[in-house]
Scaffold this motif. Structure first.
Motif, PDB file in Angstrom:
ATOM      1  N   ALA A   1       0.837  -1.211   0.000  1.00 39.68           N
ATOM      2  CA  ALA A   1       0.000   0.000   0.000  1.00 39.68           C
ATOM      3  C   ALA A   1       0.866   1.253   0.000  1.00 39.68           C
ATOM      4  CB  ALA A   1      -0.930   0.011   1.218  1.00 39.68           C
ATOM      5  N   ALA A   2       1.983   1.200   0.721  1.00 39.63           N
ATOM      6  CA  ALA A   2       2.900   2.339   0.738  1.00 39.63           C
ATOM      7  C   ALA A   2       3.503   2.552  -0.649  1.00 39.63           C
ATOM      8  CB  ALA A   2       3.993   2.120   1.779  1.00 39.63           C
ATOM      9  N   TRP A   3       3.902   1.456  -1.294  1.00 37.99           N
ATOM     10  CA  TRP A   3       4.443   1.568  -2.660  1.00 37.99           C
ATOM     11  C   TRP A   3       3.413   2.185  -3.595  1.00 37.99           C
ATOM     12  CZ3 TRP A   3       8.695   1.583  -5.509  1.00 37.99           C
ATOM     13  CH2 TRP A   3       8.556   1.510  -6.895  1.00 37.99           C
TER      14      TRP A   3
ATOM     15  N   VAL B   1       8.546  -0.744   4.818  1.00 37.78           N
ATOM     16  CA  VAL B   1       7.967  -0.320   6.093  1.00 37.78           C
ATOM     17  C   VAL B   1       8.863  -0.858   7.199  1.00 37.78           C
ATOM     18  CG1 VAL B   1       5.970  -0.435   7.615  1.00 37.78           C
ATOM     19  CG2 VAL B   1       5.650  -0.227   5.138  1.00 37.78           C
ATOM     20  N   GLU B   2       9.391   0.074   8.016  1.00 41.20           N
ATOM     21  CA  GLU B   2      10.297  -0.274   9.112  1.00 41.20           C
ATOM     22  C   GLU B   2       9.693   0.234  10.416  1.00 41.20           C
ATOM     23  OE1 GLU B   2      13.843   1.815   8.032  1.00 41.20           O
ATOM     24  OE2 GLU B   2      14.364   0.396   6.453  1.00 41.20           O
TER      25      GLU B   2
ATOM     26  N   ALA C   1       6.870   4.172   6.827  1.00 37.81           N
ATOM     27  CA  ALA C   1       7.128   3.930   5.411  1.00 37.81           C
ATOM     28  C   ALA C   1       8.351   4.754   5.005  1.00 37.81           C
ATOM     29  CB  ALA C   1       5.928   4.324   4.569  1.00 37.81           C
ATOM     30  N   VAL C   2       9.360   4.068   4.514  1.00 39.76           N
ATOM     31  CA  VAL C   2      10.595   4.720   4.088  1.00 39.76           C
ATOM     32  C   VAL C   2      10.705   4.539   2.578  1.00 39.76           C
ATOM     33  CG1 VAL C   2      13.096   4.844   4.380  1.00 39.76           C
ATOM     34  CG2 VAL C   2      11.645   4.101   6.291  1.00 39.76           C
ATOM     35  N   ALA C   3      10.838   5.654   1.870  1.00 39.59           N
ATOM     36  CA  ALA C   3      10.925   5.614   0.408  1.00 39.59           C
ATOM     37  C   ALA C   3      12.288   6.103  -0.041  1.00 39.59           C
ATOM     38  CB  ALA C   3       9.835   6.485  -0.215  1.00 39.59           C
ATOM     39  N   GLY C   4      12.904   5.357  -0.928  1.00 41.40           N
ATOM     40  CA  GLY C   4      14.172   5.767  -1.534  1.00 41.40           C
ATOM     41  C   GLY C   4      13.899   6.491  -2.833  1.00 41.40           C
TER      42      GLY C   4
ATOM     43  N   GLU D   1       3.305   6.896   8.798  1.00 39.71           N
ATOM     44  CA  GLU D   1       4.372   7.822   9.141  1.00 39.71           C
ATOM     45  C   GLU D   1       5.370   7.643   8.012  1.00 39.71           C
ATOM     46  OE1 GLU D   1       6.071   7.902  13.073  1.00 39.71           O
ATOM     47  OE2 GLU D   1       4.323   6.797  13.831  1.00 39.71           O
ATOM     48  N   ALA D   2       6.069   8.714   7.627  1.00 39.86           N
ATOM     49  CA  ALA D   2       6.885   8.604   6.424  1.00 39.86           C
ATOM     50  C   ALA D   2       8.255   9.239   6.600  1.00 39.86           C
ATOM     51  CB  ALA D   2       6.162   9.261   5.251  1.00 39.86           C
ATOM     52  N   ARG D   3       9.208   8.651   5.869  1.00 46.88           N
ATOM     53  CA  ARG D   3      10.549   9.209   5.802  1.00 46.88           C
ATOM     54  C   ARG D   3      11.087   8.969   4.394  1.00 46.88           C
ATOM     55  NH1 ARG D   3      13.405   5.992   9.186  1.00 46.88           N
ATOM     56  NH2 ARG D   3      14.829   5.136   7.666  1.00 46.88           N
TER      57      ARG D   3
END
Length: 164
Positions: free
Chosen positions: A11-13, A40-41, A45-48, A76-78
């Motif tokens: 879902a984050a992707w 997701v960590e 949600a961590v996006a490169g 939550e996002a980074r």
């Protein structure tokens, strides 16, 4: 590109991948290949994200838009800026190339590793009529990553997304 499909990462992707490029809104950050991965960590949600080039003025806007999309999807996002390996036009998806063409921008025609694409002339087909009878008007188009061309067959001007 690596996508982790556990713990809500799918879902984050999907949320991050739907973000349009601010300079070329017909394509998404996923179409361009600048969204490298989403994982997701510990509930975050961590996006490169890899910039198209080091001086791209849209980098911060893209990162903020991806972060906002993830937050809107309930995460939550980074964002992590990924500089190595550097982005290449080879990462543009086939769907992204077609979206560019339909939008009126000629997609890159050569592999970025080709010495000819970097230092020589390429034959660029008109995205409107398909003719290869085109001429470069300017090394730079509406953005630094595009050159400006004109079709001799239909007389339409158009941008060409340069190989990087």
């Amino acid at each position: 590109m690596t996508v982790c499909l556990q713990g809500g990462a799918d879902a984050a992707w999907e949320a991050a991948a739907a973000v349009p490029d601010p300079e070329v809104p017909c394509v998404t950050v996923a179409d361009l290949g600048i969204l490298r991965w989403v994982r997701v960590e510990d509930g975050v949600a961590v996006a490169g994200v890899t910039p198209t080039y080091s001086g791209c003025p849209a980098v911060l806007a893209i990162e903020l838009a991806v972060e906002a999309a993830l937050r809107d999807a309930g995460f939550e996002a980074r964002i992590e800026r990924v500089l190595s390996p550097p982005w290449t036009t080879d990462w543009i998806t086939e769907e992204g190339r077609e979206k560019l063409r339909v939008y009126g921008i000629a997609p890159p025609v050569k592999s970025s590793g080709s010495i000819r694409s970097l230092f020589g002339e390429v034959t660029v087909a008109c995205p409107k009529c398909g003719s290869s009878d085109t001429e470069k008007l300017s090394e730079f188009g509406s953005t630094a990553c595009k050159a400006h061309y004109r079709c001799r067959a239909c007389a339409e001007p158009f941008d060409y997304f340069k190989c990087i």
